[in-house]
Design an enzyme around this catalytic site. Structure first.
Site, PDB file in Angstrom:
ATOM      1  N   SER A  28       0.746  -1.146  -0.005  1.00  0.00           N
ATOM      2  CA  SER A  28      -0.035   0.022  -0.060  1.00  0.00           C
ATOM      3  C   SER A  28       0.766   1.120   0.040  1.00  0.00           C
ATOM      4  O   SER A  28       0.437   2.338  -0.282  1.00  0.00           O
ATOM      5  CB  SER A  28      -0.803   0.007   1.261  1.00  0.00           C
TER       6      SER A  28
ATOM      7  N   HIS B 218      -4.812  -4.708  -0.959  1.00  0.00           N
ATOM      8  CA  HIS B 218      -4.878  -3.701  -1.942  1.00  0.00           C
ATOM      9  C   HIS B 218      -4.821  -4.661  -3.279  1.00  0.00           C
ATOM     10  O   HIS B 218      -4.437  -4.085  -4.419  1.00  0.00           O
ATOM     11  CB  HIS B 218      -3.862  -2.902  -1.881  1.00  0.00           C
TER      12      HIS B 218
ATOM     13  N   LYS C 268     -12.291  -2.012   0.026  1.00  0.00           N
ATOM     14  CA  LYS C 268     -11.718  -1.340  -1.323  1.00  0.00           C
ATOM     15  C   LYS C 268     -12.382  -1.971  -2.501  1.00  0.00           C
ATOM     16  O   LYS C 268     -13.451  -1.398  -2.910  1.00  0.00           O
ATOM     17  CB  LYS C 268     -10.203  -1.723  -1.411  1.00  0.00           C
TER      18      LYS C 268
END
Length: 444
Positions: free
Chosen positions: A223, A251, A283
């Site tokens: 990240s 991520h 996310k």
């Protein structure tokens, strides 16, 4: 305009900081064990805050968006191209996701009103967990109400003071907090240096004895830097030294691989080589919370014993439904992943062509631009916002003073024009700010 600090300006700033400190009233408990100002990091936080105030700079943090934050947003009434959100595939706000969440609210209400082990269990939870397990090729999965707490409670519960955890130095705070909770010996290795990882793990194994358990801990898509480890080698190292391998895919999901299934798909590696997959729902999956995917025996044990699951309220039904629908769309529409990957590479190449340092980013969803000093980074972020581009800032003390950076989080919904605007606005902002030295007292 030059934003640099001359020697005279530096002295003036120090004088203002000193004067402000000397004029401040002492803390009510100054000199006692109840003095909050003695907390770790409090001095550094206060210095940076005071320095920004002395330079008449607004804080780049806690920017409030007026509504949905996708590829575009509004901040204090101003339309911006938004690079601050984790809405990687534009599914937060998708009508199908909203409809699923609303239907769950109509059926189950807003809150599950209890922990799952007692009264908060809903079929939506089990359905989402089956889908997540299938995604990672594991036997089972377990969802948690917080992504950060997922790592903290899993690592904290899995490991013990006699154990060892070898991890990438760039690993997320939630992982290091989990290790701290467990009491295990924590051994970082230089970012993405798997040779160092193996040396550290081998040495720790020799010193710890056979009774100790070991965990090798990496991220699928870092990240802070936007790069990835060599997953096949991570598996090989873990097996050679009798360690579990845990991969944080927070991520990676929806970002890496032809269909967004993460680092294993991207690198053509059998996901069965990973013992513990961790991911978040906040996310790509446009909800909130986290999950662990692994063998059924581990998941069943955690369902009944992990403190962050057993003693926490269940994931709200609307969020479970939103994540489940987002996962369905991800699998049905891989073209979203292709657009995201093209945008990540496109922005990286635009910025590199202008001479910006994007570190080791592979051009996925995370793109850093390393500018150096915290003041310069904050000034550039403010100048970008004035030009209609919103980005995240990462400054001291979150990173060393000379590695402060902007972070661009990229979406499948950004257009080529958005990428052009961002690159040109950054060039103009940096040119307008000029060189800015580090603040005195913030370290090298």
């Amino acid at each position: 305009m030059s934003g640099g600090l001359s020697a005279t300006a530096r002295m003036a700033l120090l004088a203002r900081l000193s004067k402000r400190r000397s004029g401040e009233a002492p803390a009510p408990d100054a000199g006692s064990a109840r003095d909050f100002t003695t907390l770790p990091g409090m001095r550094d936080f206060g210095l940076l805050k005071t320095a920004l105030q002395s330079l008449d700079m607004p804080s780049p943090l806690f920017q409030a968006h007026d509504g949905l934050a996708g590829a575009h947003s509004r901040i204090q009434g101003r339309a911006v191209v938004n690079f601050t959100s984790y809405n990687y595939l534009g599914l937060n706000g998708d009508p199908r996701v909203l409809a699923a969440a609303k239907a769950a609210v109509d059926r189950y209400g807003v809150s599950p009103s209890g922990s799952r082990i007692l009264s908060g269990e809903r079929e939506l939870h089990r359905e989402l967990e089956r889908a997540l397990a299938a995604l990672h090729g594991t036997e089972a999965a377990l969802t948690f109400v917080s992504g950060h707490a997922t790592n903290v409670t899993t690592i904290g519960h899995l490991m013990s003071p006699r154990d060892i955890v070898v991890h990438d130095a760039a690993i997320h705070n939630s992982c290091t907090e989990g290790v701290r909770l467990s009491g295990a010996r924590r051994i970082p290795f230089a970012h993405n240096d798997l040779g160092a990882a193996e040396r550290e793990l081998a040495a720790a194994r020799r010193g710890a004895g056979k009774a100790a358990r070991a965990l090798l801990l990496v991220e699928g898509h870092y990240s802070m830097d936007g790069d990835s480890p060599d997953l096949a080698r991570c598996i090989e190292i873990a097996r050679r030294h009798d360690a579990w391998l845990m991969v944080d895919e927070a991520h990676s999901l929806g970002v890496l691989g032809a269909t967004g299934q993460g680092i294993a798909e991207a690198q053509g590696v059998d996901p069965a080589g990973v013992d513990i997959w961790m991911g978040t729902l906040s996310k790509t999956l446009s909800a909130c919370g986290g999950y662990i995917a692994a063998r059924a025996d581990l998941i069943d044990w955690m369902r009944h014993t992990a403190p962050g699951f057993v003693y926490s309220v269940a994931l709200p039904p609307a969020l479970a439904a939103a994540a489940l629908e987002s996962l369905r769309i991800l699998r049905a529409e891989p073209e979203r992943v292709a657009r995201l990957q093209a945008n990540g590479l496109g922005l990286r190449e635009r910025l590199r062509a202008r001479g910006f340092d994007t570190g080791t980013s592979q051009g996925g969803a995370v793109l850093p631009v390393i500018l150096g000093s915290s003041v310069r980074t904050a000034k550039v972020a403010a100048a970008l916002l004035e030009r209609g581009v919103a980005v995240q800032t990462v400054t001291f003390p979150a990173v060393p003073e000379q590695s402060a950076r902007l972070r661009f989080f990229i979406s499948s919904e950004h257009s080529a024009a958005d990428l052009d605007q961002a690159a040109e606005a950054l060039s103009q902002a940096v040119s307008g700010i000029g060189r800015v030295e580090s603040l005195p007292g913030l370290g090298a």
